[in-house]
Design a protein around this motif. Structure first.
Motif, PDB file in Angstrom:
ATOM      1  N   ASN A 755     -34.984 -20.647 -36.998  1.00  0.00           N
ATOM      2  CA  ASN A 755     -35.900 -21.674 -36.351  1.00  0.00           C
ATOM      3  C   ASN A 755     -36.444 -22.751 -37.335  1.00  0.00           C
ATOM      4  O   ASN A 755     -37.598 -23.067 -37.223  1.00  0.00           O
ATOM      5  N   LYS A 756     -35.638 -23.093 -38.092  1.00  0.00           N
ATOM      6  CA  LYS A 756     -36.111 -24.330 -39.346  1.00  0.00           C
ATOM      7  C   LYS A 756     -34.950 -25.329 -39.117  1.00  0.00           C
ATOM      8  O   LYS A 756     -33.748 -25.076 -39.228  1.00  0.00           O
ATOM      9  N   LEU A 757     -35.541 -26.601 -39.083  1.00  0.00           N
ATOM     10  CA  LEU A 757     -34.335 -27.776 -39.017  1.00  0.00           C
ATOM     11  C   LEU A 757     -34.295 -28.145 -40.557  1.00  0.00           C
ATOM     12  O   LEU A 757     -35.330 -28.185 -41.380  1.00  0.00           O
ATOM     13  N   TYR A 758     -33.013 -28.439 -40.796  1.00  0.00           N
ATOM     14  CA  TYR A 758     -32.472 -29.198 -42.217  1.00  0.00           C
ATOM     15  C   TYR A 758     -31.826 -30.443 -41.781  1.00  0.00           C
ATOM     16  O   TYR A 758     -30.887 -30.386 -40.977  1.00  0.00           O
ATOM     17  N   ILE A 759     -32.012 -31.350 -42.367  1.00  0.00           N
ATOM     18  CA  ILE A 759     -31.309 -32.527 -42.387  1.00  0.00           C
ATOM     19  C   ILE A 759     -30.427 -33.316 -43.797  1.00  0.00           C
ATOM     20  O   ILE A 759     -31.258 -33.201 -44.589  1.00  0.00           O
ATOM     21  N   SER A 760     -29.186 -33.285 -43.555  1.00  0.00           N
ATOM     22  CA  SER A 760     -28.404 -33.503 -44.698  1.00  0.00           C
ATOM     23  C   SER A 760     -27.954 -34.841 -44.830  1.00  0.00           C
ATOM     24  O   SER A 760     -27.613 -35.290 -43.624  1.00  0.00           O
ATOM     25  N   VAL A 761     -27.612 -35.648 -45.892  1.00  0.00           N
ATOM     26  CA  VAL A 761     -27.061 -36.964 -45.979  1.00  0.00           C
ATOM     27  C   VAL A 761     -26.398 -37.002 -47.273  1.00  0.00           C
ATOM     28  O   VAL A 761     -26.957 -36.491 -48.289  1.00  0.00           O
ATOM     29  N   TYR A 770     -28.273 -35.176 -50.547  1.00  0.00           N
ATOM     30  CA  TYR A 770     -29.869 -35.042 -50.088  1.00  0.00           C
ATOM     31  C   TYR A 770     -29.943 -33.834 -48.967  1.00  0.00           C
ATOM     32  O   TYR A 770     -29.070 -33.639 -48.040  1.00  0.00           O
ATOM     33  N   LEU A 771     -30.985 -33.234 -49.089  1.00  0.00           N
ATOM     34  CA  LEU A 771     -31.386 -32.199 -47.905  1.00  0.00           C
ATOM     35  C   LEU A 771     -32.919 -32.508 -47.865  1.00  0.00           C
ATOM     36  O   LEU A 771     -33.692 -32.321 -48.604  1.00  0.00           O
ATOM     37  N   PHE A 772     -33.483 -32.504 -46.315  1.00  0.00           N
ATOM     38  CA  PHE A 772     -34.790 -32.609 -46.206  1.00  0.00           C
ATOM     39  C   PHE A 772     -35.204 -31.498 -45.175  1.00  0.00           C
ATOM     40  O   PHE A 772     -34.102 -31.150 -44.269  1.00  0.00           O
ATOM     41  N   ASP A 773     -36.592 -31.355 -44.613  1.00  0.00           N
ATOM     42  CA  ASP A 773     -36.903 -30.595 -43.679  1.00  0.00           C
ATOM     43  C   ASP A 773     -37.150 -31.534 -42.645  1.00  0.00           C
ATOM     44  O   ASP A 773     -37.155 -32.870 -42.502  1.00  0.00           O
TER      45      ASP A 773
END
Length: 818
Positions: A755-761, A770-773
């Motif tokens: 139930n949580k989003l993670y965005i990586s680039v 890099y990893l962001f919420d």
């Protein structure tokens, strides 16, 4: 260093729940050949500590605990205000019984609530005995002058009747007994030379025998707090007898630096320190019965550390005479290269360490080495050494670890021997040696539990401390620790990805190299199998359950094949289709109703092949030839109760079809597609063109456009509610933009986990991940080192995420988010 015997002892001792306080004469009654003795000083404290200690509460869940509880059941029914001494004895092969003595009347037992009991009077040598049976367990009581004795064996109680108080006391035991603290709730005394048989019920014979090499006598003081089990005591070892502690005799411990170079996610580390290396060599000569001390050529060594990290083993040497050691390494160097700016040396003498530090280091191949200041780190594998370097570079070491630091206040700053292990490390150790009882006990401990122990040399004895602790919860930020690196035979051709292991629901890694070898890699970094393919895998590998039995297979296309492999890398049924001319797109797998009635879409130029789970072409699917070559793997979306099959064509057409292949939506407009796929975002199909314009198509075919003014190399990803794009060095998450370091970035990826989003680039130019919420906030301790887009999952079911990425050109790296 063999600390593993302490846990079975604790389990054996603390399961008995005796209720006493003690006088010196009590020891006279007990035969001196006991495997161990327990002396109780403070009944209230001891009972409370046993009852409220979380570590012992977990151990009480084991069958071993139940067995001991049955054996000592009588002690649970006595309520006395006197002290007592408990001894355990071997009576028959691998059969252990106890004797307990006290000044209190043991006949005053509360047995009213015991239904299955029997009480009778016996005589032996004209002395009266009381025989009590509780649930088929026998107990024998005897009044000896002012003392009472209870035993679980008739043979033992008869021995007490015969000898009375005439047992000749072991002088070492008597000294330990009389000098033991009266301020602690309990003391344990163990003769390691005569007690090894008690371990055979818990340890393999070879391992139980190794206990006697540790020392002669061990005396332990018990102190328990709710979240920890703390033991401190002394070890006695005769100089004339071989044992590991004798290797450190006549040396003084020094402050160790092992925590600065030991990764946080270490399983086990054993550290030895000594202020005089020449003295250690003389002790080693005696231990090995060597004619001369080993000619090492090394000078000034003051610290030896042995690290077990997953499947990799390493040894660290710290010396104040670095030049001598460096000269030796140069003489056996094969080649050197760099990893993350650190020199990595390949050696041609695999016995360089084990020959010099026998018996402390065995079965270790020193194949690689690196240097940090005056600390030399040797490893069996290059990937293992790379993992250690990566952790040191990122600051993920024990010196910064909360769990380790919670044990520091209970341990000395300097010690001759220090041992530290996590729960996983203890499990690995016990499973490796087949220690079923110990494995069961450890398995019930909290996952965060750690064990730390140390031995400190003194004049004629050694101080010993041991703590088993569940660290308190902290609000410290997330740490990111390199878990392992793995080097392959060739450079990587695909990005590593996680796949599910249906046998235990954990995850493993698949990746392909430039020689078309496909690898399946375990969560510990071991190659499970390697399979040679005809070509490079296109896109992502899909997992399917063809037989609807929970067993998963790997489905994918190469340049000219459609293949499905089982978990062992073997071809499944008839799923091996070859396509002349190659140039296949990535495989698309549709499961319309989530019932595992799969549709596999293979696209080649304008040709479309749809197969079912029986490897047959689906006859009812009519869209078998596109108007123009297909650019990407087809996509399936569902809006409401309608299915949409989406195809991007080279001529700019976006085809949106029914399940059967007829048009669901007709679009006249053409889109000069970028390299991005089509996504479903807020019930609209979205994609971008090469000019950076976002195109949106609703379910009725209405097309809208939003000029985001993106560059030609922008990347896009989306979920039903989240839109993310990367343009040059600008990352946009739900409209919030973040400027990153100038570089060359791969497309962003969205992960939805728990139930949580993670965005990586990933910046492949500067090799940063890099990893962001979802709020565009960076996850703590990112970026980390890596050179490809990532995959993200809880790989080993410990409620902590793992990241996998390409490391060097021929290796992968896995990080754990702690």
């Amino acid at each position: 260093m063999n600390y593993k015997f302490l846990l079975p002892i604790l389990l054996l001792v603390f399961s008995c729940k005796p209720k006493p306080v003690v006088k010196e004469t009590l020891l006279d009654v007990l035969p001196q050949d006991a495997a161990l003795f327990l002396k109780i000083n403070n009944l209230a404290n001891f009972s409370s500590e046993l009852k409220n200690n979380t570590v012992l509460q977990q151990i009480q869940k084991t069958k071993y605990y139940d067995d001991i509880l049955a054996k000592t059941a009588y002690l649970n029914h006595i309520a006395i205000n006197e002290g007592g001494v408990l001894g355990f004895y071997e009576v028959g092969k691998n059969k252990f019984e106890f004797i307990f003595t006290t000044k209190a009347n043991l006949l005053d037992a509360d047995l009213d609530k015991v239904t299955n009991k029997k009480i009778e009077t016996l005589t032996y040598e004209n002395k009266e005995l009381t025989h009590v049976t509780i649930t088929n367990q026998d107990f024998y009581l005897y009044k000896l002058e002012d003392l009472w004795v209870v035993a679980s064996s008739k043979l033992l109680i008869e021995n007490v009747v015969r000898t009375g108080k005439e047992n000749k006391l072991n002088p070492v035991l008597e000294k330990l007994y009389n000098t033991s603290s009266k301020n602690t709730s309990a003391s344990i005394f163990i003769n390691l030379k005569t007690s090894q048989n008690i371990f055979k019920s818990a340890l393999k014979e070879s391992q139980s025998a190794s206990v006697k090499h540790f020392a002669d006598w061990l005396a332990i003081e018990f102190n328990g707090k709710p979240d920890e089990l703390f033991l401190n005591g002394i070890l006695l070892a005769k100089d004339s007898i071989k044992n590991y502690t004798s290797l450190l005799s006549n040396t003084t411990p020094v402050t160790s630096s092992f925590t600065s170079y030991t990764p946080k996610n270490i399983d086990i580390v054993t550290d030895y320190t000594f202020n005089n290396y020449e003295t250690f060599l003389r002790n080693q000569k005696i231990y090995l019965d060597a004619k001369e001390p080993l000619d090492t050529g090394i000078k000034g060594v003051e610290q030896l550390s042995i690290l077990q990290l997953k499947s990799d083993k390493a040894v660290m040497l710290t010396t104040f005479d670095s030049e001598a050691l460096l000269g030796l390494i140069e003489s056996i160097k094969i080649e050197e290269n760099t990893y993350q700016g650190t020199t990595l040396i390949k050696l041609n003498n695999s016995n360089f360490i084990s020959n010099r530090f026998n018996p402390l280091v065995k079965d270790f191949e020193s194949n690689f080495c690196t240097v940090f200041e005056n600390t030399y780190i040797f490893s069996e594998t290059e990937s293992g050494l790379q993992t250690i370097i990566a952790n040191i570079k990122s600051g993920n070491t024990l010196s910064n670890d909360h769990a380790y630091n919670t044990t520091k206040d209970l341990l000395s700053n300097e010690s001759s021997i220090q041992f530290y292990a996590t729960k996983n490390g203890l499990l690995r150790l016990s499973e490796l040696h087949g220690l079923d009882v110990l494995t069961e006990s450890i398995s019930h401990l909290d996952n965060s539990t750690v064990l730390a122990a140390q031995v400190t040399a003194d004049a004629n004895f050694y101080h010993a401390n041991l703590v088993i602790k569940k660290p308190t919860i902290t609000t410290t930020t997330t740490s990111v620790s390199p878990l392992f690196t793995l080097e392959l035979s060739n450079d990587l051709a695909t990005n590593p990805q996680f796949v599910k292991n249906h046998r235990n629901n954990s995850y493993e890694i698949v990746v392909q190299d430039t020689d078309n070898n496909l690898y399946l890699i375990s969560s510990e970094g071991k190659v499970l199998w390697k399979k040679k393919l005809d070509g490079k895998i296109q896109g992502k590998i899909q997992q399917v359950d063809l037989y609807k039995n929970g067993k998963l297979q790997l489905a994918f296309t190469t340049n000219n094949q459609f293949l499905i492999l089982d978990r062992n890398g073997e071809q499944v049924s008839n799923f091996n289709f070859k396509f002349e001319g190659g140039n296949l797109n990535p495989l698309a797998v549709f499961d319309y109703e989530n019932n595992r009635n799969y549709r596999f879409l293979v696209t080649q130029g304008t040709a479309i092949y749809m197969y079912n789970s029986s490897a047959s072409l689906v006859k009812g699917f009519t869209y078998t030839k596109a108007e123009s070559p297909i650019l990407q793997a087809p996509k399936h979306f569902r809006i409401g109760n309608k299915d949409y099959l989406v195809f991007q064509l080279a001529n700019g057409s976006l085809k949106i079809k029914h399940r059967a292949g007829q048009d669901r939506i007709k679009l006249e407009e053409k889109i000069d597609f970028s390299s991005n796929e089509v996504y479903l975002y807020k019930d609209k199909f979205i994609t971008t063109n090469k000019e950076g314009v976002l195109h949106l198509i609703d379910s009725k075919g209405k097309l809208a456009a939003s000029n985001l003014k993106l560059g030609p190399n922008h990347g896009l990803d989306a979920t039903s509610k989240t839109l993310v794009y990367m343009d040059d060095n600008t990352l946009s998450i739900r409209g919030k933009k973040t400027e990153l370091e100038l570089g060359v970035y791969e497309k962003p990826k969205i992960f939805y986990i728990d139930n949580k989003l993670y965005i990586s680039v990933t910046d492949i130019q500067n090799q940063k991940i890099y990893l962001f919420d979802s709020q565009s906030k960076s996850i703590a301790n990112f970026p980390v080192y890596g050179s490809s887009s990532i995959d993200l999952i809880d790989m080993d079911k410990d409620d902590k995420l793992e990241v996998v990425s390409k490391d060097q050109e021929n290796s992968i790296i896995v990080y754990k988010l702690n």
